[in-house]
Design a protein around this motif. Structure first.
Motif, PDB file in Angstrom:
ATOM      1  N   LEU A 202      10.978  13.736  -1.256  1.00 60.35           N
ATOM      2  CA  LEU A 202      10.976  12.016  -2.133  1.00 60.35           C
ATOM      3  C   LEU A 202      11.134  10.924  -0.857  1.00 60.35           C
ATOM      4  O   LEU A 202      10.423  10.392  -1.668  1.00 60.35           O
ATOM      5  CB  LEU A 202      11.860  11.423  -2.646  1.00 60.35           C
ATOM      6  N   SER A 203      11.356  11.183   0.195  1.00 51.27           N
ATOM      7  CA  SER A 203      10.966   9.514   1.459  1.00 51.27           C
ATOM      8  C   SER A 203      10.047  10.444   2.282  1.00 51.27           C
ATOM      9  O   SER A 203       9.100   8.880   2.074  1.00 51.27           O
ATOM     10  CB  SER A 203      12.380  10.410   2.826  1.00 51.27           C
ATOM     11  N   ARG A 204       9.059  11.469   1.614  1.00 56.53           N
ATOM     12  CA  ARG A 204       8.103  11.733   1.925  1.00 56.53           C
ATOM     13  C   ARG A 204       6.721  10.690   1.289  1.00 56.53           C
ATOM     14  O   ARG A 204       6.152  10.103   1.728  1.00 56.53           O
ATOM     15  CB  ARG A 204       7.966  13.040   3.090  1.00 56.53           C
ATOM     16  N   GLN A 205       6.929  10.844   0.231  1.00 56.73           N
ATOM     17  CA  GLN A 205       6.465  10.184  -0.487  1.00 56.73           C
ATOM     18  C   GLN A 205       5.757   8.839  -0.547  1.00 56.73           C
ATOM     19  O   GLN A 205       4.521   8.127  -1.366  1.00 56.73           O
ATOM     20  CB  GLN A 205       7.298  10.667  -2.528  1.00 56.73           C
ATOM     21  N   VAL A 206       6.935   8.721  -0.161  1.00 60.20           N
ATOM     22  CA  VAL A 206       6.669   6.998   0.108  1.00 60.20           C
ATOM     23  C   VAL A 206       5.285   6.569   0.826  1.00 60.20           C
ATOM     24  O   VAL A 206       4.535   5.463   1.591  1.00 60.20           O
ATOM     25  CB  VAL A 206       7.781   5.936   0.957  1.00 60.20           C
ATOM     26  N   ALA A 207       4.969   7.374   2.124  1.00 57.65           N
ATOM     27  CA  ALA A 207       3.941   7.654   3.222  1.00 57.65           C
ATOM     28  C   ALA A 207       3.005   8.693   3.198  1.00 57.65           C
ATOM     29  O   ALA A 207       2.133   8.254   3.774  1.00 57.65           O
ATOM     30  CB  ALA A 207       4.843   7.636   4.362  1.00 57.65           C
ATOM     31  N   GLU A 208       2.795   9.261   1.967  1.00 56.64           N
ATOM     32  CA  GLU A 208       1.940  10.170   1.888  1.00 56.64           C
ATOM     33  C   GLU A 208       1.205  10.282   0.479  1.00 56.64           C
ATOM     34  O   GLU A 208       2.499   9.946  -0.331  1.00 56.64           O
ATOM     35  CB  GLU A 208       2.650  11.641   2.287  1.00 56.64           C
ATOM     36  N   PRO A 209       0.022  10.600   0.371  1.00 57.46           N
ATOM     37  CA  PRO A 209      -0.347  10.364  -1.315  1.00 57.46           C
ATOM     38  C   PRO A 209      -0.127  11.306  -2.046  1.00 57.46           C
ATOM     39  O   PRO A 209       0.376  12.814  -1.938  1.00 57.46           O
ATOM     40  CB  PRO A 209      -1.719  11.178  -0.272  1.00 57.46           C
TER      41      PRO A 209
ATOM     42  N   ALA B  99       0.749  -1.202   0.216  1.00 57.20           N
ATOM     43  CA  ALA B  99       0.296   0.077  -0.027  1.00 57.20           C
ATOM     44  C   ALA B  99       0.812   1.445   0.206  1.00 57.20           C
ATOM     45  O   ALA B  99       0.687   2.190   1.118  1.00 57.20           O
ATOM     46  CB  ALA B  99      -0.964   0.195   0.907  1.00 57.20           C
ATOM     47  N   SER B 100       1.412   1.147  -1.177  1.00 57.75           N
ATOM     48  CA  SER B 100       1.925   2.580  -1.684  1.00 57.75           C
ATOM     49  C   SER B 100       1.424   4.076  -1.304  1.00 57.75           C
ATOM     50  O   SER B 100       0.531   4.519  -1.541  1.00 57.75           O
ATOM     51  CB  SER B 100       2.814   2.430  -2.911  1.00 57.75           C
ATOM     52  N   HIS B 101       2.318   5.389  -0.241  1.00 57.06           N
ATOM     53  CA  HIS B 101       2.028   6.500  -0.437  1.00 57.06           C
ATOM     54  C   HIS B 101       0.758   6.244   0.752  1.00 57.06           C
ATOM     55  O   HIS B 101      -0.460   6.901   1.088  1.00 57.06           O
ATOM     56  CB  HIS B 101       1.323   6.978  -1.582  1.00 57.06           C
ATOM     57  N   THR B 102       0.779   5.531   2.014  1.00 59.28           N
ATOM     58  CA  THR B 102       0.159   5.488   2.778  1.00 59.28           C
ATOM     59  C   THR B 102       0.736   5.445   3.909  1.00 59.28           C
ATOM     60  O   THR B 102       1.608   4.763   4.392  1.00 59.28           O
ATOM     61  CB  THR B 102      -1.463   4.820   2.835  1.00 59.28           C
ATOM     62  N   PRO B 103      -0.234   5.348   5.665  1.00 58.62           N
ATOM     63  CA  PRO B 103       0.454   5.657   6.320  1.00 58.62           C
ATOM     64  C   PRO B 103       1.322   4.119   6.647  1.00 58.62           C
ATOM     65  O   PRO B 103       1.787   3.673   7.461  1.00 58.62           O
ATOM     66  CB  PRO B 103      -0.133   5.666   7.597  1.00 58.62           C
ATOM     67  N   PHE B 104       0.993   3.315   6.399  1.00 59.09           N
ATOM     68  CA  PHE B 104       1.500   1.716   6.401  1.00 59.09           C
ATOM     69  C   PHE B 104       2.768   1.622   5.829  1.00 59.09           C
ATOM     70  O   PHE B 104       3.578   0.915   6.270  1.00 59.09           O
ATOM     71  CB  PHE B 104       1.129   0.640   5.022  1.00 59.09           C
ATOM     72  N   MET B 105       3.033   2.103   5.049  1.00 57.12           N
ATOM     73  CA  MET B 105       4.671   2.816   4.834  1.00 57.12           C
ATOM     74  C   MET B 105       6.084   3.476   5.614  1.00 57.12           C
ATOM     75  O   MET B 105       6.681   3.689   5.549  1.00 57.12           O
ATOM     76  CB  MET B 105       4.668   3.511   3.514  1.00 57.12           C
ATOM     77  N   ALA B 106       5.285   4.075   6.493  1.00 63.82           N
ATOM     78  CA  ALA B 106       6.001   5.178   7.168  1.00 63.82           C
ATOM     79  C   ALA B 106       7.641   4.894   8.106  1.00 63.82           C
ATOM     80  O   ALA B 106       8.275   5.119   9.063  1.00 63.82           O
ATOM     81  CB  ALA B 106       4.849   5.203   8.346  1.00 63.82           C
TER      82      ALA B 106
END
Length: 307
Positions: free
Chosen positions: A239-246, A192-199
């Protein structure tokens, strides 16, 4: 001509994803080097022949970046300098390489690191899903998504987005969406890319980016805000925040218009970004390299846009 280059994410990779680049000897040699740096756990021909391997995160991310950058290598000397570059999901890593902030090999290596960090972030929720949804206003889609424990992952239009969440809740979400008159499907990904699952991937990815990135020589659109990025420190953060944010791809497309872009070329593989941009902003002449049978076809189309 004010040219934008678009770098795609996962989803359109296939057996022929490297064929266009291999028509150019320099691009083919670079492609071989990048594939060697991709860290594949099987020969590349075996990966390309097996969708289970090709769509696995650990293979898909570095290979999509490699294909994009090989196509850029094949065309770079014949194209005008781009005014701006934009990348969709993992395509944003490729975008920084196109913009001169990363060497191609470093971009592929970063894609491999990014994929590994995202896979490691699966943690206690190993089975995840991405669900494209369309056909309702965004606020209505977002409400249904939240009710089923999903998060907005990518905003693609005024009535379309991709949601990420637990795979075991995807069927319930699909039923609720259908009952409300929306359309949905399931992407062939398990993260689930770009969601809090990837925090958990954000901080270690930022550390890896600090070691690799330099200032881009061409502005790159931030996937999470649509703003123009021209400094290394801002690039690392976004670019780092992008993996866990929309990813706000709708805003990125609108930012191309605001930047005065007149022509956009998607570097492939696939043509999803060019089709979205053409539908939203038909005033921008837009194509993908995937629309052409040869590199000369791409060059000819671009030459006609400059006339």
């Amino acid at each position: 001509m004010r040219l934008a280059l678009l770098c795609p994410g996962q989803g359109a990779q296939g057996r022929a994803m490297f064929e266009l680049a291999r028509a150019d000897s320099a691009a083919g040699a670079l492609l071989d080097t990048m594939i060697a740096q991709a860290g594949l756990d099987a020969p590349v021909d075996a990966v390309l022949a097996d969708d289970t391997l090709l769509f696995a995160n650990r293979h898909a991310q570095p290979l999509v970046v490699a294909a994009t950058l090989a196509n850029w290598k094949a065309l770079e000397r014949d194209l005008p300098a781009p005014a701006i570059v934009a990348g969709y999901s993992i395509g944003e890593v490729a975008a920084y390489a196109v913009a001169g902030a990363l060497a191609p090999g470093a971009a592929v290596a970063l894609a491999r690191v990014r994929a590994g960090l995202m896979d490691a972030s699966l943690g206690a929720t190993p089975h995840q899903a991405l669900v494209p949804v369309s056909g309702l206003p965004l606020d209505a889609i977002e409400a249904l998504v939240r009710q089923h424990g999903f998060h907005v992952a990518i905003v693609t239009g005024d009535d379309s987005l991709i949601a990420g969440g637990r795979a075991d809740r995807a069927a319930g979400l699909a039923a609720a969406l259908a009952a409300a008159g929306a359309r949905s499907s399931l992407l062939p990904v398990a993260v689930a890319s770009h969601t809090p699952f990837m925090a958990g991937a954000v901080a270690p990815l930022a550390a890896a980016l600090r070691q690799a990135l330099s200032d881009p020589q061409v502005p790159v659109l931030s996937g999470i805000s649509g703003e123009r990025i021209t400094r290394r420190d801002k690039a690392v953060e976004h670019l780092s925040r992008q993996v866990a944010e929309p990813v706000l791809w709708r805003e990125c497309m609108d930012a191309l218009v605001e930047s005065g872009v007149t022509v956009a070329l998607e570097l492939g593989p696939g043509a999803g970004l060019s089709r979205m941009l053409q539908a939203r902003h038909p005033g921008i002449a837009t194509r993908s390299v995937a629309d052409f049978r040869s590199l000369d076809g791409v060059r000819g189309w671009l030459a006609r846009q400059a006339d």
